[in-house]
Scaffold this active site. Structure first.
Site, PDB file in Angstrom:
ATOM      1  N   LEU A  18       0.924  -1.315   0.071  1.00  0.00           N
ATOM      2  CA  LEU A  18      -0.059  -0.043   0.034  1.00  0.00           C
ATOM      3  C   LEU A  18       0.696   1.156   0.098  1.00  0.00           C
ATOM      4  O   LEU A  18       0.723   1.999  -1.039  1.00  0.00           O
ATOM      5  CB  LEU A  18      -0.876  -0.019   0.781  1.00  0.00           C
ATOM      6  CG  LEU A  18      -2.048   1.370   1.096  1.00  0.00           C
ATOM      7  CD1 LEU A  18      -2.467   1.689   0.214  1.00  0.00           C
ATOM      8  CD2 LEU A  18      -2.453   1.087   2.267  1.00  0.00           C
ATOM      9  N   SER A 442      17.160  14.577  10.080  1.00  0.00           N
ATOM     10  CA  SER A 442      17.347  14.523   8.240  1.00  0.00           C
ATOM     11  C   SER A 442      16.777  15.237   7.412  1.00  0.00           C
ATOM     12  O   SER A 442      16.551  15.974   7.007  1.00  0.00           O
ATOM     13  CB  SER A 442      16.416  12.813   8.804  1.00  0.00           C
ATOM     14  OG  SER A 442      14.635  13.421   8.617  1.00  0.00           O
ATOM     15  N   TRP A 570       9.055   3.929  21.116  1.00  0.00           N
ATOM     16  CA  TRP A 570       9.046   3.567  19.201  1.00  0.00           C
ATOM     17  C   TRP A 570       9.248   1.946  18.598  1.00  0.00           C
ATOM     18  O   TRP A 570       9.949   1.884  17.807  1.00  0.00           O
ATOM     19  CB  TRP A 570       9.460   4.379  18.866  1.00  0.00           C
ATOM     20  CG  TRP A 570       8.520   5.241  18.423  1.00  0.00           C
ATOM     21  CD1 TRP A 570       7.299   6.041  18.688  1.00  0.00           C
ATOM     22  CD2 TRP A 570       8.167   6.653  17.409  1.00  0.00           C
ATOM     23  NE1 TRP A 570       6.554   6.966  18.613  1.00  0.00           N
ATOM     24  CE2 TRP A 570       7.996   7.326  17.915  1.00  0.00           C
ATOM     25  CE3 TRP A 570      10.151   7.247  16.941  1.00  0.00           C
ATOM     26  CZ2 TRP A 570       7.934   8.825  17.383  1.00  0.00           C
ATOM     27  CZ3 TRP A 570       9.665   8.078  16.441  1.00  0.00           C
ATOM     28  CH2 TRP A 570       8.761   9.409  16.709  1.00  0.00           C
ATOM     29  N   GLU A 614       3.507  10.681  23.924  1.00  0.00           N
ATOM     30  CA  GLU A 614       2.962   9.169  23.663  1.00  0.00           C
ATOM     31  C   GLU A 614       2.645   8.246  24.185  1.00  0.00           C
ATOM     32  O   GLU A 614       1.903   7.500  24.734  1.00  0.00           O
ATOM     33  CB  GLU A 614       3.199   9.005  22.480  1.00  0.00           C
ATOM     34  CG  GLU A 614       4.352   7.458  22.225  1.00  0.00           C
ATOM     35  CD  GLU A 614       4.128   7.457  20.561  1.00  0.00           C
ATOM     36  OE1 GLU A 614       4.458   5.589  20.808  1.00  0.00           O
ATOM     37  OE2 GLU A 614       4.414   7.657  19.919  1.00  0.00           O
ATOM     38  N   HIS A 703       5.075  16.968   6.842  1.00  0.00           N
ATOM     39  CA  HIS A 703       4.370  16.165   6.922  1.00  0.00           C
ATOM     40  C   HIS A 703       4.008  16.877   4.613  1.00  0.00           C
ATOM     41  O   HIS A 703       3.178  15.305   4.866  1.00  0.00           O
ATOM     42  CB  HIS A 703       2.889  15.842   7.747  1.00  0.00           C
ATOM     43  CG  HIS A 703       4.452  14.968   8.499  1.00  0.00           C
ATOM     44  ND1 HIS A 703       4.271  16.175   9.191  1.00  0.00           N
ATOM     45  CD2 HIS A 703       5.406  14.106   9.439  1.00  0.00           C
ATOM     46  CE1 HIS A 703       4.899  15.457  10.357  1.00  0.00           C
ATOM     47  NE2 HIS A 703       5.582  14.257  10.318  1.00  0.00           N
TER      48      HIS A 703
END
EC number: 2.1.1.14
Length: 764
Positions: A18, A442, A570, A614, A703
């Protein structure tokens, strides 16, 4: 007979089909029909994978996000995407990422495209959803076409299933009012649309529908509790059976409410709240189904099937056909198939279960409950051997690490001096202008970078060749940044496939997979490393790359590290000791790297804690304990350096207004944060809290492919300056630029630097 079902299945495909299909479509390299055909192919494969279930989920597949899907089903589209050319799928991607695959979107606004919908964490997971937007005059209109299409496909394949939809109260709770209106005031307009959806499914002959209300595991005030009562009283008149699904934690003080709602069945998380099941058995009406999430849907360790059966068998005798079993939550949060992992250490592999293996475990449990343990004796024996192997393995326990933990004291997490004394020393050493510019770490992972990494891992490229290729990419990043006139540079992280896996590969106590991908958002997938044992750092991990980058420039070069809390949150984390213990082990390992960078002359060191928030428990009453050890772990990592070494940290996707005091207690010299999608709303925290150190509010959304204008960035920074003194503000993007292309990065950063120069001129 016990019924088996699943709440949801990973949608990305075992080989990330996907992801690649979406990216081809967005680049204009494939058609809409090809993308839709890929979706149908994946759905068929996944339903076939779930054929042994009594009820498979229908409607859990999404091209981007299930919450965004619900917004479209309910006709709740932001006005800014209306009036464009194209079909529903084009508008869908405009909301998700700011533009569709339509060329006309390039010039739709000053930035190209439209503003993407705000994105935030799905409860306490590493999945992100597109936040529904509401106004006082928001209206809803039903469009069930997508769900009905998937229902028709499933039936054509002979799949026995249940449609899955997000519940009306959770939908409102997850959204954001863009004015001062009350989201709950929309419930009377929303419920008739949900009722019409249930009527539509009834007309299609659907017997069961799964309605997810995960807010039932959070702290709810009286208004939200009443909203749940109102909603399900209104939907009770429909002729369809409703399985109300909760997950990610205990019902707690919502248990009686959940048990009393007029639905036909209730699913609960029996991994995190097994001790509530007895109370639910007592409180649920005698005609209601109780579905227990007996397989962990969020972690990858094998279930102890024998111990689980010891618990389930009395329950099955008591409830009979009223007992359903399932994973604790959707399997969206785990990889697809362990069978793909042929290179994973065989011993560690024997301890694991991915989505397909979890369904196998579920079927073993069901067979044992329905026909007796003898029917699955071999499977139970193999499972017991794997559980015992992990429990006894010397690879899991390292006495030296435990001894280092025992030496931790309060002083280990303290800087030598407070920020007010450190800041002048750092200013003198770095000599930066007002509104200093930097990026988060990055730069684009180009096709050449990915090819070199693949060749190196396959052996087609030797170590010297790989090092030369990465050094060339680092030099490119440095030269581009110098040309852009950025103030504090980064090396670009060309050598890193992932900000967590990169470190996991170099730490003892970690293993990593080839195909253990899970969806983070849209086409973005992550491959969490597997934290299976005690953690230690055998050697330096980043010093070689950072010192090479620093040798190319006289400007400050940031050392780039991922913090212990983010690595923990993570990762797939061992479940045989408290998470805090694993976090402290990580903190000691990363601390050694921080000190090695400082010894190598690195003046600025960034320790990313993107996932700090989170990890918060869903119930605020439990926050204090988590924040105590999470902040302490960061301080242990960061605070061994000298006063004139500047420590940065970065947080993305985080709403942190309610934990701002803990963030300040981390005592980083500079914090960079995600704020652009929220139009600087995240800075509201600083209206009532005086943040003591420096801050870089993200000024453009990485994003989205949209390019921010100089004026837009200046406007955002002026909003920030209303809350933070200008002398303590930095200018930076929201997050790392790994997923973008250089053709997008250069103009965006050009405008960002120009905006910083404009701001400097205005304050002189």
């Amino acid at each position: 007979m016990v019924t088996t079902h699943n709440l949801g299945f990973p949608r990305i495909g075992a080989q990330r089909e996907l992801k690649f299909g979406l990216e081809r479509y967005w680049k204009g390299e494939s058609s809409r029909d090809e993308l839709k055909a890929l979706g149908a192919e994946l759905r068929e494969r996944h339903w076939n994978d779930q054929r042994d279930l009594d009820l498979a989920p229908i409607g859990d597949f999404s091209f981007y996000d299930q919450v965004l899907d619900m917004s479209f089903t309910l006709g709740n589209l932001p006005k800014r995407v209306q009036g464009f050319h194209g079909d529903v799928l084009d508008n869908y991607f405009r909301v998700a990422r700011g533009r569709s695959a339509q060329a006309a979107d390039e010039h739709a606004t000053c930035c190209g495209g439209v503003s993407a919908g705000e994105m935030t964490k799905w409860f306490d997971t590493n999945y992100h959803y597109i936040v529904p937007e509401f106004h006082a005059d928001t209206n809803f209109s039903l469009d069930p076409s997508c769900l009905l299409q998937q229902l028709a496909e499933a039936r054509a394949l002979g799949v026995a299933g249940k449609p899955v939809i997000l519940g009306p109260v959770t939908y409102l709770w997850l959204g954001k009012a863009k004015d001062d209106s009350d989201r709950l005031a929309l419930l009377p307009k929303l419920l008739p649309v949900y009722g019409a959806l249930l009527d539509t499914l009834t007309a299609q002959g659907v017997e069961w529908v799964q309605i997810d209300e995960p807010i039932l595991v959070t702290e709810l005030d009286a208004e939200w509790r009443q909203a749940l009562r109102t909603a399900y009283a209104a939907l009770e008149t429909r002729r369809i059976k409703v399985l109300l699904a909760t997950y990610f934690g205990a019902l707690g003080d919502n248990l009686t409410l959940a048990a009393s709602l007029p639905v036909d069945g209730l699913h609960v998380d029996a991994i995190n709240a097994r001790d509530e099941v007895d109370a639910l058995v007592r409180e649920l009406p005698a005609d209601r189904v109780l579905s227990v999430g007996a397989i962990n849907g969020r972690n990858i360790w094998k279930t102890d099937l024998n111990a689980t059966l010891d618990w389930l068998e009395p329950l099955a005798k008591q409830l009979g056909e009223r007992l359903w079993i399932a994973p604790s939550c959707s399997l969206l949060h785990v990889p697809v198939d362990l069978a793909s992992e042929q290179k994973l250490d065989p011993e560690i592999r024997s301890w694991l279960a991915f989505a397909l293996q979890k369904l196998d475990e579920l079927n073993v449990l069901a067979t044992a409950l329905n026909e007796g343990r003898d029917k699955v004796a071999d499977a139970l024996a193999a499972n017991a051997a794997a559980i015992d192997s992990r429990r006894r393995s010397p690879r899991v326990n390292n006495p030296a690490v435990k001894a280092a933990l025992a030496r931790i004291d309060a002083q280990l997490g303290n800087r030598a001096s407070p920020y007010t004394q450190r800041a002048p020393k750092q200013s003198a050493r770095l000599n930066l202008p007002a509104f200093p510019t930097t990026t988060i770490g990055s730069f684009p992972q180009t096709a050449d970078i990915r090819q070199a990494r693949r060749q190196f891992k396959s052996g087609a490229l030797d170590e010297a060749g790989y090092r030369a290729a990465m050094q060339a990419e680092i030099e490119r990043s440095v030269r581009e940044q110098e040309s852009l006139e950025l103030d504090v540079l980064v090396h670009g992280e060309a050598e890193r496939n992932d900000m967590v896996e990169y470190f996991g590969e170099q730490l003892d106590g970690y293993a990593f997979s080839q195909f253990g991908w899970v969806q983070s958002y849209g086409s973005r997938c992550v491959k969490p490393p597997i934290l299976f044992g005690d953690i230690s750092r055998p050697k330096a991990m980043t010093v070689e790359w950072i010192t090479y980058a620093q040798s190319l420039t006289n400007k400050p070069m940031k050392g780039m590290l991922t913090g212990p809390v983010t690595i923990l949150n993570w990762s797939f984390v061992r479940d045989d000791q408290p998470r805090s213990v694993s976090c402290y082990q990580l903190a000691l390992a990363i601390r050694d790297e921080v000190l090695d960078l400082e010894k190598a002359g690195v003046r600025v060191i960034q320790i990313d804690e993107a996932a700090l928030r989170e990890g918060l428990p869903l119930r605020r009453a439990q926050w204090g304990e988590y924040l105590k050890w999470a902040v302490e772990a960061f301080r242990i990592t960061a605070n061994g350096v000298q006063d004139d070494t500047q420590i940065h940290t970065h947080m993305c996707y985080s709403e942190f207004n309610d934990i701002i005091a803990s963030i300040a207690d981390m005592d980083a010299d500079v914090i960079t944060i995600e704020t652009s999608r929220s139009d600087m709303e995240l800075l509201d925290a600083f209206d009532s809290f005086r943040y003591p150190n420096e801050i870089g509010p993200g000024v453009y959304d990485i994003h989205s492919p949209n390019i921010p204008t100089q004026d837009h960035i200046v406007g955002l920074m002026k909003k920030a300056a209303e809350r933070i003194p200008a002398e303590r503000l930095w200018v930076n993007p929201d997050c790392g630029l790994k997923t973008r292309q250089w053709a997008e990065v250069i103009p965006a950063l050009t405008n960002m630097v120009a905006a910083a120069k404009t701001l400097r001129n205005q304050v002189q």
